[in-house]
Design a protein around this motif. Structure first.
Motif, mmCIF file in Angstrom:
data_model
loop_
_atom_site.group_PDB
_atom_site.id
_atom_site.type_symbol
_atom_site.label_atom_id
_atom_site.label_comp_id
_atom_site.label_asym_id
_atom_site.label_seq_id
_atom_site.Cartn_x
_atom_site.Cartn_y
_atom_site.Cartn_z
ATOM 1 N N TYR A 1 -22.620 -60.161 27.416
ATOM 2 C CA TYR A 1 -22.760 -60.977 26.224
ATOM 3 C C TYR A 1 -21.789 -60.529 25.140
ATOM 4 C CZ TYR A 1 -27.209 -62.290 28.396
ATOM 5 O OH TYR A 1 -28.167 -62.755 29.260
ATOM 6 N N TRP A 2 -21.717 -61.347 24.085
ATOM 7 C CA TRP A 2 -20.941 -61.011 22.897
ATOM 8 C C TRP A 2 -21.932 -60.722 21.776
ATOM 9 C CZ3 TRP A 2 -16.431 -59.411 21.343
ATOM 10 C CH2 TRP A 2 -16.106 -59.485 19.987
ATOM 11 N N SER A 3 -21.857 -59.533 21.204
ATOM 12 C CA SER A 3 -22.716 -59.167 20.086
ATOM 13 C C SER A 3 -22.057 -59.640 18.799
ATOM 14 C CB SER A 3 -22.926 -57.652 20.042
ATOM 15 O OG SER A 3 -23.567 -57.300 18.827
ATOM 16 N N ARG A 4 -22.673 -60.585 18.131
ATOM 17 C CA ARG A 4 -22.121 -61.074 16.860
ATOM 18 C C ARG A 4 -22.218 -60.014 15.785
ATOM 19 N NH1 ARG A 4 -25.431 -66.270 15.787
ATOM 20 N NH2 ARG A 4 -27.035 -64.815 16.464
ATOM 21 N N SER A 5 -23.274 -59.203 15.791
ATOM 22 C CA SER A 5 -23.438 -58.185 14.753
ATOM 23 C C SER A 5 -22.453 -57.029 14.922
ATOM 24 C CB SER A 5 -24.870 -57.656 14.738
ATOM 25 O OG SER A 5 -25.191 -57.059 15.982
ATOM 26 N N ARG A 6 -22.173 -56.660 16.163
ATOM 27 C CA ARG A 6 -21.243 -55.550 16.407
ATOM 28 C C ARG A 6 -19.805 -56.019 16.618
ATOM 29 N NH1 ARG A 6 -25.072 -52.887 20.852
ATOM 30 N NH2 ARG A 6 -24.688 -54.955 21.591
ATOM 31 N N GLY A 7 -19.633 -57.308 16.891
ATOM 32 C CA GLY A 7 -18.302 -57.831 17.169
ATOM 33 C C GLY A 7 -17.711 -57.233 18.431
ATOM 34 N N ALA A 8 -18.555 -57.095 19.469
ATOM 35 C CA ALA A 8 -18.107 -56.446 20.705
ATOM 36 C C ALA A 8 -18.874 -56.995 21.903
ATOM 37 C CB ALA A 8 -18.324 -54.940 20.606
ATOM 38 N N LEU A 9 -18.284 -56.840 23.070
ATOM 39 C CA LEU A 9 -18.965 -57.194 24.313
ATOM 40 C C LEU A 9 -20.066 -56.185 24.596
ATOM 41 C CD1 LEU A 9 -15.862 -57.926 26.562
ATOM 42 C CD2 LEU A 9 -17.489 -59.617 25.711
ATOM 43 N N TRP A 10 -21.139 -56.633 25.258
ATOM 44 C CA TRP A 10 -22.154 -55.700 25.751
ATOM 45 C C TRP A 10 -22.712 -56.200 27.074
ATOM 46 C CZ3 TRP A 10 -27.489 -57.121 25.770
ATOM 47 C CH2 TRP A 10 -27.806 -58.266 25.032
ATOM 48 N N ARG A 11 -22.782 -55.290 27.993
ATOM 49 C CA ARG A 11 -23.346 -55.578 29.306
ATOM 50 C C ARG A 11 -24.850 -55.336 29.222
ATOM 51 N NH1 ARG A 11 -18.254 -54.419 29.935
ATOM 52 N NH2 ARG A 11 -17.100 -55.307 31.691
ATOM 53 N N LYS A 12 -25.607 -56.360 29.515
ATOM 54 C CA LYS A 12 -27.061 -56.229 29.469
ATOM 55 C C LYS A 12 -27.482 -55.085 30.375
ATOM 56 C CE LYS A 12 -31.294 -57.467 28.525
ATOM 57 N NZ LYS A 12 -31.860 -56.893 27.344
ATOM 58 N N GLY A 13 -28.195 -54.138 29.794
ATOM 59 C CA GLY A 13 -28.711 -53.011 30.546
ATOM 60 C C GLY A 13 -27.830 -51.779 30.525
ATOM 61 N N GLU A 14 -26.696 -51.835 29.821
ATOM 62 C CA GLU A 14 -25.801 -50.673 29.838
ATOM 63 C C GLU A 14 -26.433 -49.431 29.220
ATOM 64 O OE1 GLU A 14 -22.140 -51.698 27.862
ATOM 65 O OE2 GLU A 14 -23.178 -52.387 26.084
ATOM 66 N N SER A 15 -27.329 -49.591 28.265
ATOM 67 C CA SER A 15 -28.012 -48.418 27.713
ATOM 68 C C SER A 15 -29.473 -48.349 28.155
ATOM 69 C CB SER A 15 -27.906 -48.386 26.187
ATOM 70 O OG SER A 15 -28.458 -49.542 25.626
ATOM 71 N N SER A 16 -30.088 -49.481 28.438
ATOM 72 C CA SER A 16 -31.513 -49.501 28.788
ATOM 73 C C SER A 16 -31.770 -49.445 30.293
ATOM 74 C CB SER A 16 -32.160 -50.779 28.248
ATOM 75 O OG SER A 16 -31.661 -51.917 28.944
ATOM 76 N N GLY A 17 -30.779 -49.831 31.085
ATOM 77 C CA GLY A 17 -30.984 -49.944 32.527
ATOM 78 C C GLY A 17 -31.583 -51.277 32.946
ATOM 79 N N HIS A 18 -31.877 -52.157 31.993
ATOM 80 C CA HIS A 18 -32.504 -53.447 32.281
ATOM 81 C C HIS A 18 -31.434 -54.524 32.491
ATOM 82 C CE1 HIS A 18 -35.889 -51.488 29.851
ATOM 83 N NE2 HIS A 18 -36.095 -51.288 31.133
ATOM 84 N N VAL A 19 -30.738 -54.398 33.599
ATOM 85 C CA VAL A 19 -29.610 -55.260 33.949
ATOM 86 C C VAL A 19 -30.105 -56.647 34.362
ATOM 87 C CG1 VAL A 19 -27.700 -55.503 35.604
ATOM 88 C CG2 VAL A 19 -28.320 -53.249 34.723
ATOM 89 N N GLN A 20 -29.275 -57.651 34.116
ATOM 90 C CA GLN A 20 -29.553 -59.016 34.579
ATOM 91 C C GLN A 20 -28.476 -59.401 35.593
ATOM 92 O OE1 GLN A 20 -29.567 -61.131 30.842
ATOM 93 N NE2 GLN A 20 -31.741 -60.752 30.530
#
Length: 130
Positions: A50-69
């Motif tokens: 996804y694209w984080s509008r607040s951070r202005g950066a890409l983020w892979r779902k689950g990269e820190s939580s492990g809850h990948v989609q």
């Protein structure tokens, strides 16, 4: 892949809303935003990016939580301005609040009430974030 990405009707900020839906149950898990690169990476990697509008950066779902989609199917709505991702959610949690779905509030008696339980304390999912 390029043709599919070009057919999306991106908004003025170059974004498109992306709905994540459990591919088995049909439950809507969350809504996030994608830019062109996020959609291309999602298609290439087979997992939600996804694209984080607040951070202005890409983020892979689950990269820190492990809850990948994991992407199972991708659909585009009739106006080509919303994507629907049918995903296999790793773990029971899609929401940063520690719940299964971000849509955990229901309007009852004129107010919004949380009707879905917290499955895991968000502080244990995202340590160091206040």
């Amino acid at each position: 892949m390029a043709k599919a990405v070009e057919q999306v009707n991106w908004n003025d900020q170059g974004l498109v809303p992306a709905i994540a839906q459990d591919w088995r149950s049909g439950e809507v898990l969350m809504l996030a935003w994608m830019n062109r690169e996020a959609l291309e990476l999602t298609l290439r990697e087979g997992r939600a990016v996804y694209w984080s509008r607040s951070r202005g950066a890409l983020w892979r779902k689950g990269e820190s939580s492990g809850h990948v989609q994991h992407l199972k199917e991708l659909r585009l709505d009739c106006d080509a301005d919303t994507v629907l991702m049918k995903v296999e959610q790793v773990g029971d949690i899609a929401c940063h609040t520690g719940r299964r779905s971000c849509f955990y509030q229901r309007r009852e008696a004129g107010e919004w009430r949380a009707v879905e339980p917290v499955l895991k304390d968000p502080d244990s999912i995202y340590p160091g974030k206040a």
